[in-house]
Design a protein around this motif. Structure first.
Motif, short mmCIF file in Angstrom:
data_model
loop_
_atom_site.label_atom_id
_atom_site.label_comp_id
_atom_site.label_asym_id
_atom_site.label_seq_id
_atom_site.Cartn_x
_atom_site.Cartn_y
_atom_site.Cartn_z
N GLY A 22 -1.96 -4.07 -9.67
CA GLY A 22 -0.92 -3.27 -9.35
C GLY A 22 -1.40 -1.84 -9.43
N GLY A 24 -4.77 0.04 -8.11
CA GLY A 24 -5.32 0.16 -7.07
C GLY A 24 -6.24 1.47 -7.09
N ARG A 27 -3.74 4.88 -7.73
CA ARG A 27 -3.00 5.16 -8.99
C ARG A 27 -4.31 4.89 -10.27
N GLU A 347 -1.20 0.63 1.70
CA GLU A 347 -1.67 0.77 -0.03
C GLU A 347 -2.51 1.89 -0.16
N GLY A 350 -0.84 5.30 0.46
CA GLY A 350 0.02 5.49 -0.43
C GLY A 350 1.38 5.32 0.03
N GLU A 353 2.90 -0.29 -3.00
CA GLU A 353 1.78 -0.43 -3.81
C GLU A 353 2.21 -2.10 -4.21
N SER A 354 0.78 -2.55 -4.55
CA SER A 354 0.71 -3.92 -4.88
C SER A 354 0.94 -4.25 -6.06
N TYR A 359 4.41 -6.69 -2.79
CA TYR A 359 4.34 -5.32 -2.56
C TYR A 359 5.65 -4.67 -2.75
N ALA A 362 6.11 2.57 -2.26
CA ALA A 362 5.53 3.69 -3.01
C ALA A 362 6.28 4.95 -3.17
N ARG A 364 6.58 8.56 -2.61
CA ARG A 364 5.54 9.59 -1.95
C ARG A 364 6.38 10.79 -2.37
#
Length: 365
Positions: A22, A24, A27, A347, A350, A353-354, A359, A362, A364
């Protein structure tokens, strides 16, 4: 290497970040920037906004993985493992939020900072596409550009070969590990690239084979290393257009060669030109747009595009709770593989997110 030496090796924190579910590249690097090189100290991890599962994962040192990577590095000359805190990491790529945490390189890593133009296109180019590649690339090499592409069949392979034939340098970014050349028929070409002073680059671990979701990730490295991307020939649904889209998001130049509307392999290039890519008839059309090669005092830019929602039909089906890829595909009524490819793109930019189980959207800024 002794266990004690492995436990203090500088690669270990980066591998732990890479292996944490999660995180990536976006992050993961943000966490490293926030907490510094001692992020792995448990009393500081609470400030990273990580879940209990992620905290537990970071607490497991990937010593076996580190040992295997160091064995790969030492097994042959010219093998390098670059992390984003190292001066050898390519500067242009390092400016991107979604740059790989680790980059595997075979060849001279200094080559990655040379002025580069990415040349991409169809895996089954027409006669015109082949001729355009073979005639334009030598002129680009003559101007001092290194040619970067993905070692794929078609335009990619022709671009590498044309650069080498012109006495130039070329870089190949793989969608698999450096021990697993794909396609296999380009094994001799990859060795010729190294013999010519170029380099092979990959984000995947050296032993990983080619998987569908590796290639969109590979494409953002191709564009990220380069000053711009030239699309020689591409259909309207083409991996080359993914590379062009990443280039736009990264602030790189995008160039396209137009073609007849009756030619299905020209549809993608014509569409890019409609959307603002520079139409290319001659090499000078490319060189005048690149700062390093421009004689003009003023560089004209198109107005910055207003950010639009990418793949809205897909994003509408990704909420704040984990949603599986199969469920997203079912809701969108799209093939699972296509949905997975788009989720990887989202992903990296942005939007999602995994997380374990699928998923989430995110948050932002």
């Amino acid at each position: 290497m002794a266990l004690g030496d492995l436990a203090t090796h500088g690669l270990l924190p980066w591998l732990a970040l890479q292996q944490t579910p999660g995180l990536g590249p976006v992050r993961g690097f943000r966490l490293w920037q926030t907490l510094g090189s001692e992020w792995y100290l448990s009393e500081r991890l609470d400030r990273g906004g990580l879940s209990a599962e992620q905290l537990a994962g970071l607490g497991i040192a990937p010593l076996a993985l580190l040992d295997r990577l160091l064995a790969w590095q030492q097994a042959g000359p010219g093998r390098h493992i670059l992390t984003r805190d190292k001066p050898e990491y390519p500067a242009r790529l390092n400016t991107l939020a979604g740059a790989p945490l680790l980059l595997f390189v075979e060849g001279d890593p200094a080559v990655l900072d040379r002025p580069q133009l990415a040349v991409v296109g169809s895996r089954q180019p027409s006669y015109v596409g082949k001729e355009n590649t073979r005639t334009l690339v030598p002129r680009l090499v003559e101007a001092g550009l290194t040619i970067t592409s993905g070692l794929a069949l078609g335009v990619d392979g022709l671009a590498h070969q044309a650069a080498l034939a012109a006495g130039g340098m070329t870089l190949a970014v793989l969608g698999c590990g450096l021990e697993q050349c794909y396609p296999k028929r380009h094994g001799p070409l990859s060795r010729t690239i190294l013999d010519g002073g170029g380099a092979l680059v990959a984000e995947c671990y050296p032993w990983e084979g080619p998987l569908a979701h590796h290639f969109p990730r590979r494409n953002r490295i191709i564009s990220g290393l380069s000053l711009g991307v030239l699309v020689v020939e591409a259909a309207e649904r083409s991996g080359s257009l993914i590379t062009a889209r990443f280039a736009l998001e990264q602030g790189r130049e995008v160039f396209a060669i137009p073609g007849a509307r009756q030619n299905p392999l020209a549809g993608g290039c014509n569409r890019l030109i409609q959307q603002g890519a520079k139409l290319v008839c001659e090499v000078e059309d490319i060189l005048e747009e690149l700062i390093e090669f421009s004689c003009a005092a003023i560089k004209i830019h198109a107005p910055a595009p207003v950010e639009t929602l990418p793949y809205p039909d897909l994003l509408d089906n990704v909420g704040l709770e984990a949603t599986s890829v199969d469920l997203i595909a079912s809701r969108c009524q799209q093939p699972v593989q296509e949905v997975l490819t788009r989720l990887v793109e989202l992903e990296l930019t942005g939007w999602v997110e995994s997380v374990p189980g699928g998923y989430v959207r995110a948050r932002r800024n």
